[in-house]
Motif scaffolding. Structure first.
Motif, mmCIF file in Angstrom:
data_model
loop_
_atom_site.group_PDB
_atom_site.id
_atom_site.type_symbol
_atom_site.label_atom_id
_atom_site.label_comp_id
_atom_site.label_asym_id
_atom_site.label_seq_id
_atom_site.Cartn_x
_atom_site.Cartn_y
_atom_site.Cartn_z
ATOM 1 N N LYS A 1 0.816 -1.215 0.000
ATOM 2 C CA LYS A 1 0.000 0.000 0.000
ATOM 3 C C LYS A 1 0.855 1.272 0.000
ATOM 4 O O LYS A 1 0.360 2.374 -0.200
ATOM 5 C CB LYS A 1 -0.923 0.010 1.231
ATOM 6 N N ARG A 2 2.142 1.113 0.235
ATOM 7 C CA ARG A 2 3.015 2.288 0.287
ATOM 8 C C ARG A 2 3.193 2.920 -1.105
ATOM 9 O O ARG A 2 2.766 2.350 -2.108
ATOM 10 C CB ARG A 2 4.377 1.896 0.873
ATOM 11 N N THR A 3 3.826 4.078 -1.131
ATOM 12 C CA THR A 3 4.008 4.805 -2.398
ATOM 13 C C THR A 3 5.431 4.639 -2.904
ATOM 14 O O THR A 3 6.388 4.685 -2.129
ATOM 15 C CB THR A 3 3.702 6.301 -2.184
ATOM 16 N N ALA A 4 5.554 4.448 -4.215
ATOM 17 C CA ALA A 4 6.873 4.370 -4.850
ATOM 18 C C ALA A 4 7.071 5.591 -5.737
ATOM 19 O O ALA A 4 6.183 5.958 -6.515
ATOM 20 C CB ALA A 4 6.983 3.099 -5.682
ATOM 21 N N VAL A 5 8.223 6.226 -5.589
ATOM 22 C CA VAL A 5 8.584 7.351 -6.463
ATOM 23 C C VAL A 5 9.841 6.963 -7.226
ATOM 24 O O VAL A 5 10.836 6.544 -6.626
ATOM 25 C CB VAL A 5 8.819 8.648 -5.655
ATOM 26 N N CYS A 6 9.756 7.077 -8.558
ATOM 27 C CA CYS A 6 10.883 6.726 -9.429
ATOM 28 C C CYS A 6 11.346 7.972 -10.172
ATOM 29 O O CYS A 6 10.535 8.685 -10.765
ATOM 30 C CB CYS A 6 10.413 5.659 -10.415
ATOM 31 N N VAL A 7 12.643 8.244 -10.116
ATOM 32 C CA VAL A 7 13.206 9.388 -10.846
ATOM 33 C C VAL A 7 14.288 8.861 -11.795
ATOM 34 O O VAL A 7 15.144 8.069 -11.390
ATOM 35 C CB VAL A 7 13.810 10.437 -9.879
ATOM 36 N N PHE A 8 14.208 9.296 -13.043
ATOM 37 C CA PHE A 8 15.186 8.858 -14.044
ATOM 38 C C PHE A 8 16.358 9.829 -14.118
ATOM 39 O O PHE A 8 16.156 11.039 -14.165
ATOM 40 C CB PHE A 8 14.538 8.761 -15.430
ATOM 41 N N LEU A 9 17.563 9.304 -14.101
ATOM 42 C CA LEU A 9 18.751 10.113 -14.357
ATOM 43 C C LEU A 9 19.067 9.996 -15.844
ATOM 44 O O LEU A 9 19.115 8.880 -16.374
ATOM 45 C CB LEU A 9 19.935 9.600 -13.537
ATOM 46 N N TYR B 1 19.936 15.044 -23.521
ATOM 47 C CA TYR B 1 18.738 14.253 -23.753
ATOM 48 C C TYR B 1 17.504 15.156 -23.660
ATOM 49 O O TYR B 1 17.485 16.020 -22.804
ATOM 50 C CB TYR B 1 18.654 13.130 -22.704
ATOM 51 N N PRO B 2 16.493 15.055 -24.514
ATOM 52 C CA PRO B 2 16.250 13.995 -25.494
ATOM 53 C C PRO B 2 16.912 14.208 -26.855
ATOM 54 O O PRO B 2 16.579 13.499 -27.806
ATOM 55 C CB PRO B 2 14.729 14.000 -25.632
ATOM 56 N N GLY B 3 17.852 15.121 -26.961
ATOM 57 C CA GLY B 3 18.630 15.242 -28.198
ATOM 58 C C GLY B 3 19.769 14.227 -28.155
ATOM 59 O O GLY B 3 19.735 13.285 -27.363
ATOM 60 N N SER B 4 20.785 14.448 -28.981
ATOM 61 C CA SER B 4 21.870 13.465 -29.016
ATOM 62 C C SER B 4 22.739 13.610 -27.756
ATOM 63 O O SER B 4 22.877 14.710 -27.212
ATOM 64 C CB SER B 4 22.708 13.642 -30.274
ATOM 65 N N VAL C 1 30.772 0.381 -14.973
ATOM 66 C CA VAL C 1 29.496 0.711 -15.610
ATOM 67 C C VAL C 1 29.647 2.042 -16.345
ATOM 68 O O VAL C 1 30.122 3.025 -15.781
ATOM 69 C CB VAL C 1 28.354 0.786 -14.569
ATOM 70 N N LEU C 2 29.230 2.042 -17.619
ATOM 71 C CA LEU C 2 29.309 3.248 -18.451
ATOM 72 C C LEU C 2 27.907 3.645 -18.902
ATOM 73 O O LEU C 2 27.034 2.779 -19.060
ATOM 74 C CB LEU C 2 30.150 2.969 -19.703
ATOM 75 N N THR C 3 27.715 4.951 -19.135
ATOM 76 C CA THR C 3 26.432 5.371 -19.710
ATOM 77 C C THR C 3 26.384 4.857 -21.146
ATOM 78 O O THR C 3 27.403 4.711 -21.808
ATOM 79 C CB THR C 3 26.279 6.904 -19.716
ATOM 80 N N ASN C 4 25.152 4.584 -21.601
ATOM 81 C CA ASN C 4 25.035 4.051 -22.961
ATOM 82 C C ASN C 4 23.765 4.546 -23.649
ATOM 83 O O ASN C 4 23.181 3.845 -24.462
ATOM 84 C CB ASN C 4 25.058 2.506 -22.906
ATOM 85 N N GLY C 5 23.314 5.759 -23.252
ATOM 86 C CA GLY C 5 22.099 6.272 -23.882
ATOM 87 C C GLY C 5 21.588 7.485 -23.153
ATOM 88 O O GLY C 5 22.269 8.021 -22.252
ATOM 89 N N GLY C 6 20.402 7.942 -23.533
ATOM 90 C CA GLY C 6 19.805 9.145 -22.959
ATOM 91 C C GLY C 6 19.263 8.909 -21.566
ATOM 92 O O GLY C 6 19.619 9.588 -20.600
#
Ligand code: AMP
Ligand code: GLY
Length: 432
Positions: A333-341, A346-349, A381-386
């Motif tokens: 019943k709890r709340t989940a908050v998701c934030v994207f890094l 982004y959203p360009g190249s 770990v490397l970034t690989n996208g937006g």
């Protein structure tokens, strides 16, 4: 049980994470996966749209359950393909997803609209156009008031919807979509529909063709900038549950949308086995369908699955084999908050291959880091996208979950890290 999961985003890492937690799992493969999925299973380089290769892989690796994460394999008929292959062999693979017919709910906007009309599911008024009735577009647009909503009929990687205030522009764009095939074959047919006012909300359903459960409600944040400004993205964050989706609203969703939809598919001889994502408009307490998707949402999955207290493999197996009734289904019943890094630009190249440091407590059961655009190189770990990683925290209130998620984010670093600071802010006023 051996499982093959198809996809490579944050949604698939969330699936992989919870599948890997199941004690029913023997081996988990992810095709193609990312740096997150490789921590909980084995990534394999396999094109999810090459069905023959998927079948060969399943046979070689004794896969018993196939889980398509995104819509492409489903809309292209992977369920029917595997079923036909199994009929001609001693091998049995269960697939947790709807068949090609039912997947048209996402694959064709005009199919979805006709289906809703036939089954009395509340949605915006519409008409479909192609090269045979171009001359009728102007007349239909005149029956509507601005803004005008134009939709490419087929899959257009989330880009096929155009909303404009201007009548002439709507008319010209619509004709161009059809004649010049602006979105390829996807726009050789265009649906024009009435603009719905209200607040958007997503509701997720899981069904085995006979029974269903509501997986919960979620809100996603699509624009790059705070206060929903700037261009659209693949999703900058999500919250589940949505405070205004109270019992009265959800009962309407069930009786006016979920049940007529599942019954309609049953009557058509295509019982729905899989996840159903209802994109809804809350029009003064009345839900109306904007769109169906035949899969989980991304980034909604990253806030919905952490709330699921049911064993993920038991759930997926139940869905694929008509055994949902046997499962003990429970939602936190709890709340989940998701934030994207996300990456700078982004959203360009964006620049890829930037090293990341993730220093989060791996013993915290209420904290999740789901990888999307990442890859592993020499154990780094490397970034690989937006869209790079999603951070989710579960807490007793929306405010607390927000606070905890934003605090956790500080422990993930990479050059150019960007994120929205207002995820969930707009929902605080709905808390009763
Ligand atoms: P879709 O791909 O159908 O989800 O459309 C993309 C986005 O366009 C939705 O998430 C809504 O924000 C918006 N949209 C689509 N259809 C309508 C509509 N009939 N009225 C208002 N907004 C809409
Ligand atoms: N969050 C929207 C989608 O998955 O299509």
């Amino acid at each position: 049980m051996n499982v093959l999961l198809l996809g490579s985003g944050g949604r698939e890492h969330a699936f992989a994470h919870f599948i890997a937690n199941s004690n029913q799992l023997d081996k988990l493969f992810i095709a193609p996966g990312n740096a997150g999925t490789s921590q909980v299973g084995q990534n394999v380089s396999l094109n999810p749209l090459d069905f023959d290769a998927v079948w060969e892989f399943c046979i070689k690796n004794s896969i018993q359950l196939l889980v398509p994460g995104n819509e492409d394999p489903l809309v292209n008929g992977i369920v029917d393909f595997i079923q036909q292959k199994c009929e001609g062999s001693d091998y049995k693979i269960s697939v947790a997803g709807p068949d090609k017919y039912a997947s048209q709910l996402e694959g064709s906007k005009s199919f979805a609209k006709e289906f809703m009309m036939q089954n009395n599911v509340p949605t915006a008024a519409y008409k479909k156009f192609d090269s045979n009735n171009l001359s009728e577009i102007e007349g239909f647009l005149k029956t509507l008031s601005a803004p005008y909503v134009l939709k490419a009929d087929g899959l257009a990687a989330g880009k096929g919807v155009i909303i404009t205030e201007d009548f002439e522009e709507a008319l010209n764009i619509c004709k161009k979509m059809i004649i010049n095939k602006t979105f390829g074959e996807a726009s050789s047919t265009v649906v024009i529909e009435e603009f719905l006012k209200g607040i958007e909300i997503s509701v997720f359903v899981v069904s085995d063709g006979k029974d269903y459960h509501i997986l919960g409600s979620a809100k996603d944040y699509k624009r790059i900038l705070e206060n929903d400004k700037g261009p659209n993205t693949g999703g900058m964050g999500s919250v589940s549950p949505v405070p205004f989706a109270d019992e009265v609203f959800m009962n309407k969703v069930k009786s006016q949308i979920v049940e007529p939809s599942l019954n309609g598919l049953n009557a058509a001889g295509h019982p729905y086995k899989g996840f159903m994502f209802l994109g809804l408009m809350n029009d003064n307490g009345n839900p109306k369908v904007i769109e169906y998707n035949v899969r989980m949402g991304d980034p909604e999955t990253e806030s919905i699955f952490p709330r699921l207290k049911t064993d993920m493999l038991a759930l997926l197996n139940g869905v694929a084999n008509g055994k949902l009734k046997e499962i003990d289904f429970n939602l936190d019943k709890r709340t989940a908050v998701c934030v994207f890094l996300v990456s700078e630009g982004y959203p360009g190249s964006v620049e890829k291959g930037i090293p990341m440091t993730i220093e989060l407590d791996t013993n915290d059961d209420d904290q999740f880091v789901f990888h999307a655009g990442t890859r592993e190189l020499d154990e780094k770990v490397l970034t690989n996208g937006g869209r790079v990683v999603a951070v989710t925290k579960l807490a007793n209130s929306l405010e607390e979950a927000r606070e905890k998620t934003y605090k956790a984010i500080e422990r993930i670093q990479f050059t150019g890290k960007n994120y929205r600071k207002d995820i969930g802010n707009d929902l605080i006023r709905y808390i009763k």
